[in-house]
Write an enzyme that holds these catalytic residues in place. Structure first.
Site, short mmCIF file in Angstrom:
data_model
loop_
_atom_site.label_atom_id
_atom_site.label_comp_id
_atom_site.label_asym_id
_atom_site.label_seq_id
_atom_site.Cartn_x
_atom_site.Cartn_y
_atom_site.Cartn_z
N GLU A 321 -3.91 16.02 7.97
CA GLU A 321 -5.27 16.51 8.04
C GLU A 321 -5.38 18.13 7.87
O GLU A 321 -5.19 18.66 8.91
CB GLU A 321 -5.86 16.29 9.29
CG GLU A 321 -6.33 14.63 9.69
CD GLU A 321 -6.48 14.17 10.88
OE1 GLU A 321 -7.64 14.24 11.26
OE2 GLU A 321 -5.64 13.47 11.70
N LYS A 324 -7.46 20.71 10.47
CA LYS A 324 -7.02 20.68 11.78
C LYS A 324 -6.12 22.32 11.80
O LYS A 324 -6.04 22.92 10.84
CB LYS A 324 -5.87 19.90 12.28
CG LYS A 324 -6.53 18.56 12.19
CD LYS A 324 -5.75 17.43 13.14
CE LYS A 324 -6.18 17.74 14.67
NZ LYS A 324 -5.43 16.89 15.33
N GLU A 329 -0.16 20.96 13.52
CA GLU A 329 -1.35 20.05 13.67
C GLU A 329 -1.67 19.21 12.38
O GLU A 329 -2.35 18.41 12.23
CB GLU A 329 -2.34 21.08 14.40
CG GLU A 329 -2.12 21.31 15.85
CD GLU A 329 -2.40 20.21 16.81
OE1 GLU A 329 -3.13 19.24 16.30
OE2 GLU A 329 -1.61 20.19 17.74
#
Ligand SMILES: *[C@@H]1O[C@H](CO)[C@@H](O)[C@H](O)[C@H]1NC(C)=O
Length: 346
Positions: A321, A324, A329
């Protein structure tokens, strides 16, 4: 099944419905949407149900995304649905707001036969304890539970919340697991409420973060389920992996405040990043962690504290993602946004 029916099924290529319940504990995945390059929710649900052929029977959503909820109603996938953290104050203070929430995000996806989207958990917020919203979690859970009762849905859907290991003040050895002093009152009330409803606490379990906080003393083999020897001996319990040790420290904390061994947990997140912090976060380590985890869960093996526990577990996460925070992360996905696997897992 008669031989004739079996032949017809072979001949027609009809898939026999997949009943994950009989194959050991359930394995799930977190479908996070903090990326600007992800497939549409409809395509993602189709990817899970068709392309991956229900290999992952459970999916966790962080918020009630209507397109995903509608697509899910056409599948056998089982859903853990979260509320947005920002809705917690109103869910806590207003039963009407909770009723409207259920009417908007749950009822429309369940048809009059009780079929449709298979909601299993409704979770109030994500990792808000400890934090400024912590005291409002239980009132919000109670209002949603009441709204589910009124909608006659409470026998199928359990209300809970998702907590990080930050709620623990002590976790070593696992039997010494206890909630931190600053959340002890709140967690005691939540734990007892869950216990009275026979519902689990959803816990986020990250051996990766424990490992990188002290790689000198925590062995990578212990973190990656590769240790051949018991690494932690806790009374008569032997721990071969850090995942089990963290789960059991949560269980110990719950047992202390409920006063009963009969407490339930579900691992709502666990995973290992494939990039962003070498040499710890690598594709090879992520592949090893998640494959060993998956085998451990699907074998239905419990933890040293509770060897018969079928530990329902949701891997974090489905996709990398890119919205993020930079670094690891962004790299917890087992798939790239283009739906190519980062490493073989499913
Ligand atoms: C998918 O994305 C990854 C990462 O960006 C890339 O390495 C790979 O080549 C892409 N695969 C396809 C089929 O486009």
């Amino acid at each position: 099944m008669t031989p004739t029916v079996a032949i017809w099924i072979l001949f027609l290529g009809i898939a026999i419905p997949h009943h994950s319940e009989v194959l050991g504990a359930d394995i799930g995945i977190n479908y996070g949407r903090l990326g600007n390059n992800l497939p549409t929710p409809k395509r993602v649900i189709e990817f899970l149900a068709k392309d991956l052929n229900n290999a992952i029977p459970l999916v966790r959503l962080f918020d009630p995304e209507p397109e995903a909820l509608a697509a899910l109603s056409e599948t056998n996938l089982i859903v853990a649905l979260g509320t947005l953290n920002q809705d917690i104050p109103q869910l806590a203070s207003s039963l009407d707001f909770a009723r409207d929430w259920i009417k908007k995000y749950i009822t429309p996806y369940i048809n009059s036969n009780g079929q449709g989207t298979r909601f299993r958990y409704l979770t109030v917020g994500n990792e808000v304890i400890p934090g400024p919203l912590a005291a409002q979690v239980l009132p919000a859970m109670k209002n949603l539970q009441q709204a589910l009762v009124e909608a006659k849905l409470s026998s199928n859907i359990q209300v809970s919340t998702v907590v990080p290991s930050g709620v623990l003040g002590s976790s070593f050895p696992p039997s010494a697991g206890a909630f931190a002093q600053d959340v002890l009152g709140i967690m005691t009330d939540i734990a007892n409420y869950l216990h009275s409803n026979n519902a689990p606490l959803l816990i986020n379990v990250y051996p990766y973060f424990a490992y990188i906080s002290d790689p000198e003393h925590i062995s990578l083999d212990y973190a990656l389920f590769r240790s051949q020897n018991a690494v932690v001996i806790d009374g008569d319990r032997q721990y071969y992996n850090l995942f089990d040790a963290i789960v059991d420290s949560f269980v110990a904390a719950l047992v202390k405040v409920v006063g009963s061994e009969d407490v339930k947990v579900v691992v709502s997140e666990t995973g290992w990043p494939s990039a962003g912090n070498e040499p710890h976060a690598t594709i090879e380590n992520a592949r090893t962690y998640n494959n060993n985890l998956k085998n451990r869960i699907q074998n239905g093996k419990g933890t040293p504290r509770n060897p018969n526990l079928n530990l329902e577990t949701y891997i974090f996460a489905l996709f990398n993602e890119n919205q993020k925070p930079a670094g690891t992360e962004q790299n917890f996905g087992s798939f790239y946004p283009n739906m190519t696997a980062v490493y073989p897992l499913w």
